[in-house]
Design a protein around this motif. Structure first.
Motif, short mmCIF file in Angstrom:
data_model
loop_
_atom_site.label_atom_id
_atom_site.label_comp_id
_atom_site.label_asym_id
_atom_site.label_seq_id
_atom_site.Cartn_x
_atom_site.Cartn_y
_atom_site.Cartn_z
N LYS A 133 0.73 -1.31 -0.20
CA LYS A 133 -0.04 0.09 -0.22
C LYS A 133 0.85 1.26 -0.03
N TYR A 134 2.17 1.02 0.33
CA TYR A 134 3.04 2.14 0.43
C TYR A 134 3.84 2.39 -0.87
N GLY A 135 3.68 1.71 -1.96
CA GLY A 135 4.63 1.78 -2.92
C GLY A 135 5.29 0.45 -3.48
N GLU A 136 6.03 0.67 -4.45
CA GLU A 136 6.80 -0.58 -4.86
C GLU A 136 8.21 -0.55 -4.22
N LEU A 137 8.78 -1.77 -3.96
CA LEU A 137 10.01 -1.89 -3.41
C LEU A 137 11.01 -1.77 -4.45
N GLU A 138 12.11 -1.05 -4.24
CA GLU A 138 13.13 -1.03 -4.99
C GLU A 138 13.93 -2.34 -5.24
N PHE A 139 14.03 -2.94 -4.45
CA PHE A 139 14.81 -4.29 -4.31
C PHE A 139 13.78 -5.24 -3.90
N ASN A 140 14.35 -6.67 -4.20
CA ASN A 140 13.59 -7.69 -3.44
C ASN A 140 13.41 -7.73 -1.98
N LEU A 141 12.49 -8.20 -1.31
CA LEU A 141 12.49 -8.19 0.28
C LEU A 141 13.60 -8.69 1.03
N ASP A 142 14.30 -9.68 0.35
CA ASP A 142 15.39 -10.15 0.97
C ASP A 142 16.67 -9.10 1.24
N PHE A 143 16.84 -8.15 0.30
CA PHE A 143 17.54 -7.46 0.53
C PHE A 143 17.31 -6.43 1.69
N TYR A 144 16.21 -6.33 2.23
CA TYR A 144 15.94 -5.47 3.36
C TYR A 144 15.99 -6.08 4.53
N ASP A 189 4.07 -9.98 -4.33
CA ASP A 189 4.09 -10.34 -5.84
C ASP A 189 2.72 -10.98 -6.08
N HIS A 190 2.06 -11.65 -5.40
CA HIS A 190 0.83 -12.62 -5.72
C HIS A 190 0.03 -12.46 -4.77
N ARG A 191 -0.17 -11.63 -3.97
CA ARG A 191 -1.21 -11.51 -2.86
C ARG A 191 -2.49 -11.72 -3.13
N ALA A 192 -3.04 -11.09 -4.12
CA ALA A 192 -4.54 -11.20 -4.63
C ALA A 192 -4.81 -12.88 -4.96
N GLU A 193 -3.63 -13.44 -5.59
CA GLU A 193 -4.10 -14.81 -5.88
C GLU A 193 -4.04 -15.78 -4.49
N TYR A 194 -3.12 -15.32 -3.49
CA TYR A 194 -3.06 -16.21 -2.23
C TYR A 194 -4.52 -15.77 -1.58
N ASP A 195 -4.73 -14.53 -1.52
CA ASP A 195 -5.94 -14.17 -0.59
C ASP A 195 -7.35 -14.88 -1.10
#
Length: 343
Positions: free
Chosen positions: A179-190, A292-298
């Protein structure tokens, strides 16, 4: 031996929500848990509270009596708790020697970064025999901008050095991160705090005046190489279970349900020291689920819940039909033993 968690984090990071979710989870698992509120400003507790600091002191009373602002009054309250630690100790003893206690702390970050009262209280709890772990919650939306992410890293590092406990940094509300925007890198970077030099371009664009300062801060964080993050979505059972396993490993807690015997030593140490195999341990799976696929998982989970509900209703209907179709038993009175009857 009592165990516990010291839950800290900035305001709005979800500390009380986490404590409530932990209480619900442990109640369902039949694990012992007691939640202790040490926030004198929290007068709307969502969880059943075993010990409440408001019985000792409240923020509003301090503000009225000493003409202090909210931050100064909060520091006064923690100093008052430190001076009256016997009050807290007496109530903790009443919880039993096998208690598992979640301490819900205020959101003022100075309490866990540079003020001594909380650290002194924690040290006295350790002397009482508590095996504690610090759980530092950070709102996941901070990783969407480079400057906020670096600030969170520095805050987490300072809290780790201040509290001097086994420490778990957590990116909370990861289910809301998109909801706060796209990530610049993959989540594992953070979560793994990888090469921070990749943030230099973003930091240069957002604050060119502080480019050198940001570079020095990033170098400091990398030199310590202590900070890393787990992820948390409180309403997701798998996410809560994963974080619970991580905290149990940090404190050395091994839970065995009532009525079951301890397993052999090899199995116990494998559970405590072996690699985590649950879905929450894979940050790539977390990204796939929530980014990446939250809607499908929901949609998939909604289908599962619907099928589970239909199965429960069908089972209930079968039980009701069986109960109605079962013939009622005919009560037969005990026959009279005629051999003992005298004529």
């Amino acid at each position: 031996m009592p165990f516990g968690e010291v839950v800290v984090g900035s305001p709005g990071s979800g500390k009380s929500t986490y404590a409530y979710g932990k209480h619900q989870l442990f109640t369902a698992l039949e694990r012992p848990i007691s939640v202790v509120n040490l926030d004198p400003a929290n007068d709307a507790l969502p969880y059943p509270c075993a010990i409440d600091i408001s019985e000792l002191i409240t923020l509003q009373d301090v503000m009225d009596e000493h003409a202090l602002g909210p931050n100064g009054a909060m520091l006064f309250c923690l100093e008052h708790l430190e001076a009256n630690f016997d009050w807290l100790e007496q109530r903790l003893v009443e919880l039993g020697e096998n208690a598992y206690v979640v301490f819900d702390l205020p959101g003022q970050v100075e309490l866990s970064t540079n003020h001594d009262s909380l650290r002194n209280i924690v040290r006295r709890l350790v002397k009482l025999g508590f095996r504690l772990c610090a759980v530092h919650l950070c709102d996941a939306h901070y990783v969407t901008t480079a400057a906020n992410y670096v600030a969170v890293l520095l805050l987490s590092l300072r809290a780790m050095m201040q509290l001097e406990l086994p420490h778990i940094n957590v990116l909370s509300k990861v289910d809301l991160i998109t909801k706060y925007g796209e990530l610049e890198f993959n989540l594992d970077f953070y979560t793994e705090v990888q090469d921070l030099s990749y943030l230099s371009n973003s930091l240069q664009q957002s604050a060119p005046r502080f480019a050198e300062l940001n570079q020095r801060i990033c170098s400091l964080i990398e030199d310590y190489s202590l900070v890393g993050f787990e992820t948390l979505a409180v309403e997701d059972k798998e996410s809560m279970l994963h974080l619970t396993r991580v905290i149990d490993r940090a404190t050395g807690y091994i839970f065995t349900p009532k009525g079951t015997a301890y397993g052999d030593a090899y199995a116990m140490f494998t559970t405590a020291a072996g690699p985590l195999q649950d879905p929450g341990a894979d940050v790539h799976a977390v990204q796939e689920r929530w980014v990446d696929h939250r809607a499908e998982y929901d949609e998939f989970e909604k289908g599962q819940w619907r099928r589970e509900g239909e199965a429960l209703r069908a089972a209930k209907d079968r039980e009701e039909r069986d109960r109605k179709s079962k013939p009622k038993g005919i009560r037969i009175r005990n026959p009279v033993d005629t051999s003992t009857v005298q004529t």
